[in-house]
Design a protein around this motif. Sequence first.
Motif, PDB file in Angstrom:
ATOM      1  N   LYS A  26       0.918  -1.404  -0.006  1.00 55.00           N
ATOM      2  CA  LYS A  26       0.043  -0.024  -0.154  1.00 55.00           C
ATOM      3  C   LYS A  26       0.866   1.254  -0.029  1.00 55.00           C
ATOM      4  N   ASP A  27       0.646   2.046  -0.934  1.00 56.24           N
ATOM      5  CA  ASP A  27       1.395   3.377  -1.045  1.00 56.24           C
ATOM      6  C   ASP A  27       0.880   4.466  -0.087  1.00 56.24           C
ATOM      7  N   ILE A  28       1.205   4.811   1.013  1.00 55.24           N
ATOM      8  CA  ILE A  28       0.518   5.784   1.930  1.00 55.24           C
ATOM      9  C   ILE A  28       1.647   6.936   2.238  1.00 55.24           C
ATOM     10  N   SER A  29       2.417   7.064   1.172  1.00 56.47           N
ATOM     11  CA  SER A  29       3.664   8.064   1.445  1.00 56.47           C
ATOM     12  C   SER A  29       3.077   9.304   1.600  1.00 56.47           C
ATOM     13  N   PHE A  30       1.544   9.846   1.190  1.00 59.75           N
ATOM     14  CA  PHE A  30       1.350  11.211   1.410  1.00 59.75           C
ATOM     15  C   PHE A  30       1.048  11.312   2.982  1.00 59.75           C
ATOM     16  N   ARG A  31       1.338  10.436   3.575  1.00 59.90           N
ATOM     17  CA  ARG A  31       1.031  10.624   5.293  1.00 59.90           C
ATOM     18  C   ARG A  31       2.209  11.457   5.766  1.00 59.90           C
ATOM     19  N   ILE A  32       3.460  11.401   5.039  1.00 60.12           N
ATOM     20  CA  ILE A  32       4.583  12.051   5.502  1.00 60.12           C
ATOM     21  C   ILE A  32       4.381  13.518   5.912  1.00 60.12           C
ATOM     22  N   MET A  33       3.595  14.102   4.920  1.00 63.10           N
ATOM     23  CA  MET A  33       3.305  15.568   5.321  1.00 63.10           C
ATOM     24  C   MET A  33       3.023  16.045   6.512  1.00 63.10           C
ATOM     25  N   VAL A  34       1.774  15.235   6.884  1.00 66.14           N
ATOM     26  CA  VAL A  34       1.015  15.422   8.254  1.00 66.14           C
ATOM     27  C   VAL A  34       1.174  14.520   9.217  1.00 66.14           C
ATOM     28  N   SER A  35       0.817  13.216   8.902  1.00 67.68           N
ATOM     29  CA  SER A  35       0.838  12.213  10.011  1.00 67.68           C
ATOM     30  C   SER A  35       2.096  12.064  10.650  1.00 67.68           C
ATOM     31  N   LEU A  36       2.941  11.995   9.790  1.00 66.57           N
ATOM     32  CA  LEU A  36       4.341  11.660  10.255  1.00 66.57           C
ATOM     33  C   LEU A  36       4.929  12.929  10.982  1.00 66.57           C
ATOM     34  N   ALA A  37       4.842  13.766  10.635  1.00 68.03           N
ATOM     35  CA  ALA A  37       5.126  15.356  11.262  1.00 68.03           C
ATOM     36  C   ALA A  37       4.374  15.120  12.643  1.00 68.03           C
ATOM     37  N   ASN A  38       3.177  14.912  12.687  1.00 67.05           N
ATOM     38  CA  ASN A  38       2.442  14.970  13.887  1.00 67.05           C
ATOM     39  C   ASN A  38       2.874  13.824  14.766  1.00 67.05           C
TER      40      ASN A  38
END
Lengths: 459, 459, 459
Positions: free
Chosen positions: B232-244
């Motif tokens: 599953k490609d969930i790389s977009f979560r880097i910007m907010v989820s990971l930062a948070n």
Amino acid sequence: QHRVSTMGFPAVPAPPESERVCVFGTGDLGRSLGLRLLQAGYGVVFGSRRPHSSSSLLPHGAQVLGHAAAAQSAHLIFIAVQREHYDFLVPLANQLKGKVLVDLSNNLKKNQYPEANAEYLQSLVPGAEVVKGFNTLSAWSLQNGPSDANRQVYICGESVEAKQAVIAVAIKLGFSALDRGFLSVARELEDFPLQLFPQWRLPLRIAIGLSAAFFFYLLIRDIIYAYVTQSKDISFRIMVSLANKVCPIVSLIMLSLCYLPGVLASFLQLYRGTKYRRFPDWLDRWMLCRKQLGLLALGFAFLHVLYTLIIPIRYYVWFKNRTTQFDMTTAWRGDSYLSLGILGFGLYVLLGITSLPSVSNALSWREFSFIQSKLGHLTLLLCTAHTYLYGWNRFLSSSTYKWYTPPGYMLCLVLPSVVLLLKLLLITPCVDRTITRIRQGWERGADQRNPKDSQPLIP
Amino acid sequence: QHRVSTMGFPAVPAPPESERVCVFGTGDLGRSLGLRLLQAGYGVVFGSRRPHSSSSLLPHGAQVLGHAAAAQSAHLIFIAVQREHYDFLVPLANQLKGKVLVDLSNNLKKNQYPEANAEYLQSLVPGAEVVKGFNTLSAWSLQNGPSDANRQVYICGESVEAKQAVIAVAIKLGFSALDRGFLSVARELEDFPLQLFPQWRLPLRIAIGLSAAFFFYLLIRDIIYAYVTQSKDISFRIMVSLANKVCPIVSLIMLSLCYLPGVLASFLQLYRGTKYRRFPDWLDRWMLCRKQLGLLALGFAFLHVLYTLIIPIRYYVWFKNRTTQFDMTTAWRGDSYLSLGILGFGLYVLLGITSLPSVSNALSWREFSFIQSKLGHLTLLLCTAHTYLYGWNRFLSSSTYKWYTPPGYMLCLVLPSVVLLLKLLLITPCVDRTITRIRQGWERGADQRNPKDSQPLIP
Amino acid sequence: QHRVSTMGFPAVPAPPESERVCVFGTGDLGRSLGLRLLQAGYGVVFGSRRPHSSSSLLPHGAQVLGHAAAAQSAHLIFIAVQREHYDFLVPLANQLKGKVLVDLSNNLKKNQYPEANAEYLQSLVPGAEVVKGFNTLSAWSLQNGPSDANRQVYICGESVEAKQAVIAVAIKLGFSALDRGFLSVARELEDFPLQLFPQWRLPLRIAIGLSAAFFFYLLIRDIIYAYVTQSKDISFRIMVSLANKVCPIVSLIMLSLCYLPGVLASFLQLYRGTKYRRFPDWLDRWMLCRKQLGLLALGFAFLHVLYTLIIPIRYYVWFKNRTTQFDMTTAWRGDSYLSLGILGFGLYVLLGITSLPSVSNALSWREFSFIQSKLGHLTLLLCTAHTYLYGWNRFLSSSTYKWYTPPGYMLCLVLPSVVLLLKLLLITPCVDRTITRIRQGWERGADQRNPKDSQPLIP
């Protein structure tokens, strides 16, 4: 050099007379101060009752002499002794004549003695020049030198020369010294280290009292009512929903308590027709804690904002039923309510920022009063309107009054509405003109008493 | 008058002796300073090696003489020359005797020379009174006069009279001057303009290191794990989820790093039984950057709050599946978790506000320590509890440990838990009593060494 | 003691000569000041034209004499008279010789008279030492003693001894006095109480103008367009949606207006090849209000954040249609857009905090310029990127251009893009090197004019 070390301290060459200072007292305070003075390049002579037995613990490089001999060896004498033992100085009156005595002492509680320690010391040794100072430092700073928040030293005393000498030492130790005036200020300086937010006590008690009262009131009305009448357990709402009702209610009441005394004072001056009479004590004290009332109100408003903003990420909210019919009036009301709240909070924060000492010092008095009075009342107006819009048509619906009690937001609207009405009255032209005249020194009835001297401002 | 102009400057009438000052050096610095002095009403005499050739660029109204003649024409001489050329002053020793030399110089880097420039100047011309000053101004301010953030001038020197003379000039140029003490402070004043957040470096490096480490750790555990095991490609979560996730983790660790050294120092004093011994250097340095650690932690907490609050407006969130069954325990946990976070952040902000210089200066030491120590540890407690509630029952679920690694929030709980446990130990009555005695100067074993002098505080 | 009372004031024993001060003028100001002086332990002698008739309103304990007799009784004389009546002092020239006259006066508006009141007073009584002071206090403070924001007193005058005497009185009244220099500063001190945010006027007007312009522009494009073309009434969106468009647009434009003048100044210096020429007046004025422009921009950004965060609790939002297909690009774009906004706002707040006087005073000039210039341009970059990501692919879609007008966010991108491009040009190595040389005093063409004196910095 941030820490004191009694070992390995290099030998200090004998300094000239003028660079020698004396420390009376070989306890912790005297030893720490002596070490700091040695490190700053001073010659240090300790005065002690038993010069021979006490020397082992003293910093290396310091001399120890009897009190009389020590007093004669230096112009400046630090008294690092507790006030209870000051009487040993009385027989030394001759040797202390013309010397500068620095009183470092603090008490364990306020008003422990009828007069300040420094004034008591001066009365014991009238021939010496007593300077109060260094006592507002933390023990850590006196021992280890100035740190970020501990650079300022306050001193006071009668003799300008004596104070100059003490300031010179303070500067050499790395502090910046501020002359606070005559020896009568000593009590203030001695009370300073003991104080724990004296001006915050009353406002904090009001805030805690209001919070507790509204918490229990809303607990009964919301949680217990639901349990009793519908047997529904919604106790989990205590953590966020209830907190988010208590916070805005307390905030609005505190904000109006912050502006009420000013309005009352104006009416009192208006009623008396003069500004040359003392306000009652309770009003005086109330006016002096307006800043603290306002800042606490801001704190509660800040929590209210955070509690409101997390609503949509609450687990519970996902299960809320929503009406299915879009209603124009509700959309208008909802958005206006939110918008007024945001603008009110923005002004609230602005008021808080201008309360910061460095900001308010940079403002002229006219600017400060513009912000705190004009913008302050505007904030109160916006927040009150925000609350009225929150209530909206529920004021008239009987289902609002569970167990015949009004909801919290109605109760908290009483005080701000009164303040705003009174303020509105005060700014009507005719009342405003009279108030302005009174504040410029005009007195009702004074024209009759002394017609020649009166100068009507509006002829 | 905010800008310098070499053209159209009005002719200045000859001022009296006392109002004439001399500037050595006709480079940019000397010329700018000379112009400012002329504008403030001083007579300005430039000292130059080639008085005739250098006059064309100098401000109109200034005189140019040879060094010896210039020195004799004024009491106050500004040395606007680089340190490398100071030796031209040695042959002028006679003319400079008793004059006040103002050393304006700065170096290109710290510790460039063994002694401060001003001390070097004093050693070259022992008969003159050297005053260090004006070097902490920005070039812009020296040239154009004081601006908002550049009104303060620091000076130091041995002679009080010389410093008074320099302060008078500073005031006339519109600055407010602060006497920082003797010439030994010169190095500090010379290093000041070179510094770029020296106390922030270590804390910033820790913050960046922790952020990077946790970013990659979570990148692997969250994004790459999902890609490898479920494609599953969930790389977009880097910007907010990971930062948070990174922000609160780093914030909590930094906050505990801010309180750990104080706890360690207490245990060290307890173990040694005395406060009269230096702490190890690393502990000293650590304690000196606690404020910076705390403020960076607040910054990360602030970002965490913003990242959390925008969750519901994220596009991605609209597609999340929601459980359909309301669960009371989850509601309690969720609301408590949010409420603790809000209260913790509120206290966090309060700690930050009291760190502002103007606020902490207005506090007594007792108040400052109450806020930073008592409320600080309470903040740590609230934030730690907030994180434990976030974890909740996932601590025991094996599915939490992807690839056998614990999630980030578990890792970041280790340090604050240790700090809180140690602090708890320190405030137990018996340990607390011993610590208090040690801090009041009591030493374990001292009673035996010198029984007469010891004053047991608790008899 | 916070309020003045004319009744029940205890009798004061006669103080020594040196502790006696004189007050000319028996109006409100004179009476209030006299009472404060009495309470602080001074002997007070009022000077009056009609000493017998005016005594009834004066504070108990004060003496009243004719002007000549009063002047002779004290060394320090407070002139609590309006400037219009100063000429009564001319015949007293003999008695006032060598006396210290404290000018307390303020004017009703700026530039009311050609010279400062204190300078006029000095010209009338050349034999006296005029000191300007106490006029920056609020009336309340002068009457009731220093309060939180009113502790500072500014004074100026020619004679150091006279100023010392006035400072001593100020300290005894509980104020802290700051010597601001010579009598030429008097005008500045007299203008201070009249000022109402002089540096904020232009920025505030720009902010209000921009807000109004964009409000109407967006009102037409959003609300009226929908009504005209689709007959849909969405007027309720004014309160939140429209406000949340105006705020970020004005904020971004104001932020770029804050950085534009610095960039323009650099290009002007580059074009002229020297820093020794005045900037045009408009550029000078613009540069002086950069701080205010930036803080207003921060205020609008703060409102934008709040307006954005409440979106999910808006009633209207529950009825919005959502796309049903998850799109990876949209998720990336949405999260990046939010993340950039958060980071930009974080830096924005940091810039605001370092603008606080107490914080910026603690920074070296190098640190201040690092934050305000480097981090400032980074903030502008982040916020501009945030706006570009908001626009995304709508820049190319024709449906965006209703009635052939671009949306607000496109308009507001023009200025920041220009500023960032120009800044990029300035930091390219070759341009940067030239700028640095010019700022160090190098002048293009100067090598030819005076080859001996020039010192090329980069040989």
